[in-house]
Design a protein around this motif. Structure first.
Motif, PDB file in Angstrom:
ATOM      1  N   ILE A 195      51.780  42.269  35.693  1.00  0.00           N
ATOM      2  CA  ILE A 195      52.722  41.861  36.741  1.00  0.00           C
ATOM      3  C   ILE A 195      52.480  40.381  36.983  1.00  0.00           C
ATOM      4  N   GLN A 196      53.541  39.595  37.000  1.00  0.00           N
ATOM      5  CA  GLN A 196      53.398  38.195  37.370  1.00  0.00           C
ATOM      6  C   GLN A 196      54.157  37.957  38.675  1.00  0.00           C
ATOM      7  N   VAL A 197      53.553  37.135  39.542  1.00  0.00           N
ATOM      8  CA  VAL A 197      54.165  36.871  40.846  1.00  0.00           C
ATOM      9  C   VAL A 197      54.983  35.581  40.788  1.00  0.00           C
ATOM     10  N   LEU A 198      56.190  35.661  41.323  1.00  0.00           N
ATOM     11  CA  LEU A 198      57.088  34.507  41.447  1.00  0.00           C
ATOM     12  C   LEU A 198      57.477  34.359  42.915  1.00  0.00           C
ATOM     13  N   GLY A 199      57.887  33.136  43.290  1.00  0.00           N
ATOM     14  CA  GLY A 199      58.499  32.950  44.598  1.00  0.00           C
ATOM     15  C   GLY A 199      57.542  32.418  45.630  1.00  0.00           C
ATOM     16  N   LYS A 200      58.011  32.418  46.864  1.00  0.00           N
ATOM     17  CA  LYS A 200      57.292  31.654  47.890  1.00  0.00           C
ATOM     18  C   LYS A 200      56.275  32.461  48.688  1.00  0.00           C
ATOM     19  N   GLY A 201      56.245  33.779  48.561  1.00  0.00           N
ATOM     20  CA  GLY A 201      55.325  34.584  49.354  1.00  0.00           C
ATOM     21  C   GLY A 201      54.253  35.245  48.517  1.00  0.00           C
ATOM     22  N   THR A 202      53.851  36.431  48.946  1.00  0.00           N
ATOM     23  CA  THR A 202      52.772  37.134  48.253  1.00  0.00           C
ATOM     24  C   THR A 202      53.206  38.546  47.848  1.00  0.00           C
ATOM     25  N   VAL A 203      52.494  39.056  46.856  1.00  0.00           N
ATOM     26  CA  VAL A 203      52.607  40.459  46.477  1.00  0.00           C
ATOM     27  C   VAL A 203      51.271  41.121  46.817  1.00  0.00           C
ATOM     28  N   THR A 204      51.339  42.170  47.618  1.00  0.00           N
ATOM     29  CA  THR A 204      50.140  42.892  48.059  1.00  0.00           C
ATOM     30  C   THR A 204      50.033  44.179  47.238  1.00  0.00           C
ATOM     31  N   ILE A 205      48.893  44.353  46.601  1.00  0.00           N
ATOM     32  CA  ILE A 205      48.703  45.529  45.753  1.00  0.00           C
ATOM     33  C   ILE A 205      47.650  46.426  46.381  1.00  0.00           C
ATOM     34  N   ILE A 206      48.006  47.691  46.557  1.00  0.00           N
ATOM     35  CA  ILE A 206      47.084  48.677  47.128  1.00  0.00           C
ATOM     36  C   ILE A 206      46.798  49.718  46.060  1.00  0.00           C
ATOM     37  N   ASP A 207      45.548  49.741  45.641  1.00  0.00           N
ATOM     38  CA  ASP A 207      45.094  50.584  44.532  1.00  0.00           C
ATOM     39  C   ASP A 207      44.201  51.669  45.125  1.00  0.00           C
ATOM     40  N   ALA A 208      44.712  52.893  45.116  1.00  0.00           N
ATOM     41  CA  ALA A 208      44.000  54.003  45.765  1.00  0.00           C
ATOM     42  C   ALA A 208      43.242  54.866  44.764  1.00  0.00           C
ATOM     43  N   ARG A 209      43.056  54.376  43.527  1.00  0.00           N
ATOM     44  CA  ARG A 209      42.377  55.215  42.534  1.00  0.00           C
ATOM     45  C   ARG A 209      40.961  55.564  42.969  1.00  0.00           C
ATOM     46  N   SER A 210      40.333  54.667  43.732  1.00  0.00           N
ATOM     47  CA  SER A 210      38.950  54.924  44.167  1.00  0.00           C
ATOM     48  C   SER A 210      38.891  55.547  45.557  1.00  0.00           C
ATOM     49  N   MET A 211      40.033  55.952  46.097  1.00  0.00           N
ATOM     50  CA  MET A 211      40.057  56.535  47.447  1.00  0.00           C
ATOM     51  C   MET A 211      39.037  57.658  47.566  1.00  0.00           C
ATOM     52  N   SER A 212      38.196  57.592  48.604  1.00  0.00           N
ATOM     53  CA  SER A 212      37.147  58.599  48.757  1.00  0.00           C
ATOM     54  C   SER A 212      37.524  59.674  49.769  1.00  0.00           C
ATOM     55  N   LEU A 223      48.401  38.556  45.932  1.00  0.00           N
ATOM     56  CA  LEU A 223      48.632  37.623  44.818  1.00  0.00           C
ATOM     57  C   LEU A 223      49.739  36.636  45.164  1.00  0.00           C
ATOM     58  N   CYS A 224      49.562  35.412  44.693  1.00  0.00           N
ATOM     59  CA  CYS A 224      50.538  34.344  44.902  1.00  0.00           C
ATOM     60  C   CYS A 224      51.182  33.947  43.580  1.00  0.00           C
ATOM     61  N   HIS A 225      52.170  33.096  43.731  1.00  0.00           N
ATOM     62  CA  HIS A 225      52.925  32.508  42.625  1.00  0.00           C
ATOM     63  C   HIS A 225      52.055  32.207  41.389  1.00  0.00           C
ATOM     64  N   GLY A 226      52.418  32.792  40.267  1.00  0.00           N
ATOM     65  CA  GLY A 226      51.731  32.507  39.006  1.00  0.00           C
ATOM     66  C   GLY A 226      50.553  33.422  38.736  1.00  0.00           C
ATOM     67  N   GLU A 227      50.054  34.080  39.772  1.00  0.00           N
ATOM     68  CA  GLU A 227      48.933  35.008  39.566  1.00  0.00           C
ATOM     69  C   GLU A 227      49.460  36.314  38.987  1.00  0.00           C
ATOM     70  N   ARG A 228      48.553  37.050  38.339  1.00  0.00           N
ATOM     71  CA  ARG A 228      48.985  38.245  37.626  1.00  0.00           C
ATOM     72  C   ARG A 228      48.081  39.432  37.943  1.00  0.00           C
ATOM     73  N   TYR A 229      48.576  40.605  37.633  1.00  0.00           N
ATOM     74  CA  TYR A 229      47.821  41.848  37.794  1.00  0.00           C
ATOM     75  C   TYR A 229      48.019  42.649  36.524  1.00  0.00           C
ATOM     76  N   ASP A 230      46.921  43.136  35.992  1.00  0.00           N
ATOM     77  CA  ASP A 230      46.959  43.892  34.741  1.00  0.00           C
ATOM     78  C   ASP A 230      46.998  45.386  35.059  1.00  0.00           C
ATOM     79  N   LEU A 231      48.100  46.015  34.708  1.00  0.00           N
ATOM     80  CA  LEU A 231      48.264  47.442  35.020  1.00  0.00           C
ATOM     81  C   LEU A 231      47.376  48.330  34.160  1.00  0.00           C
ATOM     82  N   ASN A 232      46.855  47.803  33.056  1.00  0.00           N
ATOM     83  CA  ASN A 232      45.935  48.598  32.232  1.00  0.00           C
ATOM     84  C   ASN A 232      44.523  48.559  32.802  1.00  0.00           C
TER      85      ASN A 232
END
Lengths: 288, 288
Positions: B231-248, B271-280
């Protein structure tokens, strides 16, 4: 600086050996708008932890611009619950932070309550006064219970969110930081948390202070810090904990003003009534 | 179901071997209120990823109750950018999801754009129609670029947030769930994220769907899903990622209605503009 226990403290200690969960001292960090009319769960817990019918409570309304009204309201609430004695420490001037009557009263107190209002006003009037220094020492020595709601919660950390806004992505301009009272130095508190959309401002603060534990407290909800370094949640909402110890990256040193902030690899916990968080192991603990 | 590439697709593929970052297909999930007037960064990226001057774009305004106005607005924007052809697929009735003219057009398209409006309306009109099935297949085969903003973003997952409210602690009543279009099945999207105080509703949804990756997208911000599963982030704000795989732990099976939800041990990334998240690897990647 440890005081010899007064007779009353000794009684409280004796009581606490029988019913420790109800009467041991704690620090109650309340997200604002706590129930003052019906079940009053949080304020009743403060009353119990301050010694119940043996409680000697001091109300500090200095955050408020209407200290008489708000001070009297809490006096009425705690007197209705049956405290032994309740008094307002109506500090409106830094000189009063050296008032010998107030200082003597703090030695007799079993509970101190900080009302809402403006956290900068509260710190401006009381930070580093003999009165507040003595309250902090007694709280940290587990001799007294301290409660603070809204502005009175914001001041708990060494660093404090003094103000800010909401409705934007996290950014440096979204949050104003100041020195708090340092009653629980390692935390950074935000209050009215989900109610007033404050995730972005708490994250904006944590991006610059990743050594601190972010604590977002909803209205009518309390994060109660026990002497065994666990937090217990009371009230009707949630306590959100943001743990940045594992943070792998933030752009905070490269951005300014309203440019968006990134922050990677935080831990997030949302805790409800009765659930706990262990400040030593950094684990959230389910309801037993 | 793979189509033979048309001449135009072949040209795009040839172009992409020279400038892959600009022209390869992607799925653009946009948090609403994207800039339509000035830099138009996100919409321009959609235009480029759809083939730029070779782009054949279909606008689906079916989420909106004013499909003519909103459809025409996007046609004008993309025509100004210089697409080869842009057309509104003005589906107002489920029968049109089988319209042979529209189905033929989708075979020629290089980009499909889903406007804002009401995500339930969009899914009600288009889910499981031959038209949408074909769009999804072509998007998942990386043959076309798809963009969706606001309601058009909400529908991207297999599960979707259909509505809800804000200003409360996370609770079951705070969020209404429905089936989405399943273009990116594994994600659960919320849009206007920090702008409209939607952490609590996204967490309320994730508490019941911890297998999904929560994606909160701010206004004028885009999470662009690349074919390499980043995932790559574009634009003026942020993308918030919530990963619950480790939820206890979560209390979600024990609470109902507006009782507060707890959820322990999530991972949070902003994440901000240009930052990325690897889904794998489930890692957030800083700006290089």
């Amino acid at each position: 600086m440890l005081q010899m226990p007064t007779m009353q403290n000794r009684e409280t200690q004796l009581q606490s050996s029988y019913t420790p969960a109800l009467t041991k001292t704690a620090i109650l960090v309340i997200g604002g708008a706590e129930d003052k009319v019906h079940g009053r769960e949080i304020l009743h817990t403060f009353f119990n932890r301050s010694g119940g019918s043996e409680a000697v409570i001091g109300i500090i309304p200095s955050a408020s611009r209407e200290p008489t009204i708000i001070g009297d309201r809490y006096v009425q609430i705690f007197e209705e619950m049956g405290t032994k004695y309740t008094k307002v420490l109506d500090v409106r001037d830094r000189d009063q932070g050296n008032d010998s009557v107030y200082l003597d009263y703090v030695e007799e107190c079993t509970g101190i309550f900080l009302t809402g209002g403006d956290q900068l006003r509260l710190c401006g009037l009381l930070a580093e006064t003999p009165l507040m220094d003595r309250i902090i020492t007694r709280a940290q020595n587990h001799e007294i219970t301290v409660g603070g709601t809204s502005a009175g919660a914001a001041v708990m950390g060494y660093h404090m969110i003094a103000g800010g806004s909401s409705g934007e992505s996290p950014n440096r301009s979204l949050v104003d930081m100041a020195m708090g009272l340092g009653i629980i130095p390692e935390i950074l508190v935000d209050q009215h948390f989900h109610n007033r959309n404050r995730l972005a401002r708490l994250l904006s603060a944590i991006a610059s202070h990743s050594e601190l534990l972010g604590i977002g407290i909803d209205e009518d909800t309390c994060a109660m810090f026990e002497s065994d370094r666990t937090i217990q949640v009371l009230g009707k909402g949630t306590v959100t904990i943001i743990d940045a110890r594992s943070m792998s990256y933030t752009n905070q040193s490269q951005v300014k003003g309203s440019e968006p902030l990134s922050i990677h690899n935080l831990k997030l916990h949302v805790l409800c009534h009765g659930e706990r968080y262990d400040l030593n192991s950094h684990q959230a603990l389910p309801l037993k």
